[in-house]
Motif scaffolding. Structure first.
Motif, mmCIF file in Angstrom:
data_model
loop_
_atom_site.group_PDB
_atom_site.id
_atom_site.type_symbol
_atom_site.label_atom_id
_atom_site.label_comp_id
_atom_site.label_asym_id
_atom_site.label_seq_id
_atom_site.Cartn_x
_atom_site.Cartn_y
_atom_site.Cartn_z
ATOM 1 N N TYR A 8 1.905 9.127 4.097
ATOM 2 C CA TYR A 8 2.740 7.951 3.921
ATOM 3 C C TYR A 8 3.292 7.414 5.239
ATOM 4 C CZ TYR A 8 2.443 9.388 -0.954
ATOM 5 O OH TYR A 8 1.973 9.752 -2.208
ATOM 6 N N GLU A 62 2.697 3.620 6.360
ATOM 7 C CA GLU A 62 3.879 2.797 6.591
ATOM 8 C C GLU A 62 3.875 2.147 7.965
ATOM 9 O OE1 GLU A 62 7.526 0.893 6.372
ATOM 10 O OE2 GLU A 62 6.328 1.767 4.766
ATOM 11 N N HIS A 63 3.507 2.893 8.991
ATOM 12 C CA HIS A 63 3.724 2.419 10.359
ATOM 13 C C HIS A 63 2.496 1.798 11.004
ATOM 14 C CE1 HIS A 63 7.722 4.109 10.340
ATOM 15 N NE2 HIS A 63 7.249 5.308 10.007
ATOM 16 N N HIS A 87 11.913 4.470 -1.179
ATOM 17 C CA HIS A 87 11.392 3.978 0.096
ATOM 18 C C HIS A 87 10.998 2.501 -0.021
ATOM 19 C CE1 HIS A 87 9.132 3.850 3.868
ATOM 20 N NE2 HIS A 87 8.186 3.231 3.190
ATOM 21 N N SER A 97 12.153 -0.508 2.334
ATOM 22 C CA SER A 97 11.163 -0.966 3.315
ATOM 23 C C SER A 97 10.556 -2.281 2.840
ATOM 24 C CB SER A 97 10.069 0.099 3.485
ATOM 25 O OG SER A 97 9.124 -0.298 4.453
ATOM 26 N N ASN A 117 6.971 -4.190 3.091
ATOM 27 C CA ASN A 117 5.878 -3.892 2.165
ATOM 28 C C ASN A 117 5.712 -4.966 1.095
ATOM 29 O OD1 ASN A 117 4.474 -1.201 2.635
ATOM 30 N ND2 ASN A 117 6.626 -0.630 2.903
#
Length: 385
Positions: free
Chosen positions: A133, A137-138, A213, A217, A220
């Motif tokens: 993940y 994510e990054h 999350h 975040s 997304n």
């Protein structure tokens, strides 16, 4: 004549009302019963029966009691409405890319070329990135390759889709298999599982952590908009509604994704091309939205009074100002009845909305959709990923 048609361009909409044809073909008979879930099957519901029976405190919808005067005035984003109008109408003013069409997106999904600039092949992403993940994510370069569109994103190394490539992609079994695997990969990242080949979805076992999350975040949400668009481009339009329905339920009914609600209503719903499906989702959202009077996404208020069911006393269209024209005088009615040489043409407000630009571009005298102008401030998160 050929040159004239070749240079003709569709007039782009200039208001939110002109961009949104969702309620233009609406009718009272189209309204579902109050207990209806919006026409989406129960299999698409994200919460297991056990979650509902347990009385999870997170499942309580926030009950806001502000009066209409105390709630800040909100407006829909014209920039979001225009972006999704272009998508739903297959980019009416789209011009082919100057670069030669090499089917780069298809070749990537056939594992023949890596994504640029990272040099990673799709099979590596599908087999080694699942559950990683932090990487999902990054890293911000893979999403444009996994979910291509006919518009440029932030990764300028990624190639835009073309109509020809879309047709080739949809007829290639290996590419379609990997595309669905990529969709499942991202759903898992968001705490969701793909249930079947119809696109139904539900909470994954890790939903609690992943939803927390996802609620925090918010970049997304831009990725999700892109994923939904790409599903429609590559032949999986039917997969959109179950996912959007899940997000609406989680945001409105279970309060697990409250930060996503605005994006779901302003963006996710409007990636769906079929107006009837958008209406069902928006009716579901309207049932649960609090405060109810602040719901911005329709349906528009119906005109009350007037003639009976057979006399044209229907609701106002999406661009209607709500001002009713005065009733005709007996003399006007007599003149209308005497006009036997005229041809009556009946057009639904949805048909009028979708054909408005065509009529205007060809110099027609067809009237535009009158509407209350909703001047929307720029929406900072309308970024093409």
């Amino acid at each position: 004549m050929g040159n004239l048609l070749g240079s003709w361009r569709v007039k782009e909409p200039s208001t939110v009302e002109e961009c949104d044809s969702t309620w233009g073909s609406d009718s009272e008979s189209d309204e579902p019963a109050a207990a209806d879930d919006g026409g989406i099957s129960d299999a698409a519901s994200p919460a297991a029966e056990g979650d509902r029976a347990a009385g999870d405190p997170e499942d309580a919808s926030p009950q806001l009691t502000e009066s209409p005067d105390s709630v800040p005035k909100m407006k829909r984003s014209f920039y979001a409405a225009r972006d999704l109008y272009k998508y739903r109408h297959s980019y009416p003013n789209y011009r082919k890319s100057r670069q030669p069409n090499e089917y780069r997106n298809l070749r990537f999904y056939l594992n023949k070329i890596p994504l640029v600039p990272d040099g990673i092949y799709v099979e590596e992403i599908l087999t080694k990135w699942r559950g990683d993940y932090d990487k999902l994510e990054h890293n911000h370069t893979y999403i444009q390759w996994l979910f291509p569109l006919r518009e440029q994103g932030l990764n300028f190394y990624a190639h835009e889709l073309t109509q020809e490539e879309i047709k080739e992609f949809q007829s290639t079994r290996e590419a379609k298999r990997r595309f669905l695997a990529a969709y499942s990969l991202m759903l898992d990242f968001y705490g969701i599982k793909l249930l079947d080949k119809s696109g139904n979805v539900a909470r994954a076992p890790n939903w609690h952590q992943r939803f927390q999350h996802l609620n925090e975040s918010q970049h997304n949400y831009l990725r999700i908009t892109r994923i939904l668009k790409s599903l429609g481009e590559l032949g999986y339009e039917a997969f959109k509604a179950p996912l959007v329905r899940l997000f609406l339920e989680e945001s409105l009914c279970h309060n697990t994704l409250p930060n996503m609600l605005h994006s779901a209503l302003e963006y996710f719903v409007y990636t769906i091309r079929l107006p009837a499906t958008r209406r069902r989702l928006l009716r579901y959202a309207r049932q649960h939205y609090r405060p109810a009077h602040a719901f911005l996404w329709g349906p528009p208020p119906k005109r009350r009074g007037g003639v009976g069911a057979g006399g044209g006393g229907g609701g106002a269209g999406p661009g209607s100002s709500g001002i009713r024209a005065p009733a005709p005088t007996p003399e006007q009615q007599r003149r209308g009845e005497e006009g036997t040489g005229s041809i009556g043409i009946t057009m639904s407000s949805y048909d009028a909305g979708t054909s408005l630009d065509l009529a205007t571009g060809l110099g027609s005298s067809t009237a535009g959709v009158a509407g209350a102008l909703m001047a929307a401030a720029p929406h900072n998160d309308i970024v093409l990923l």
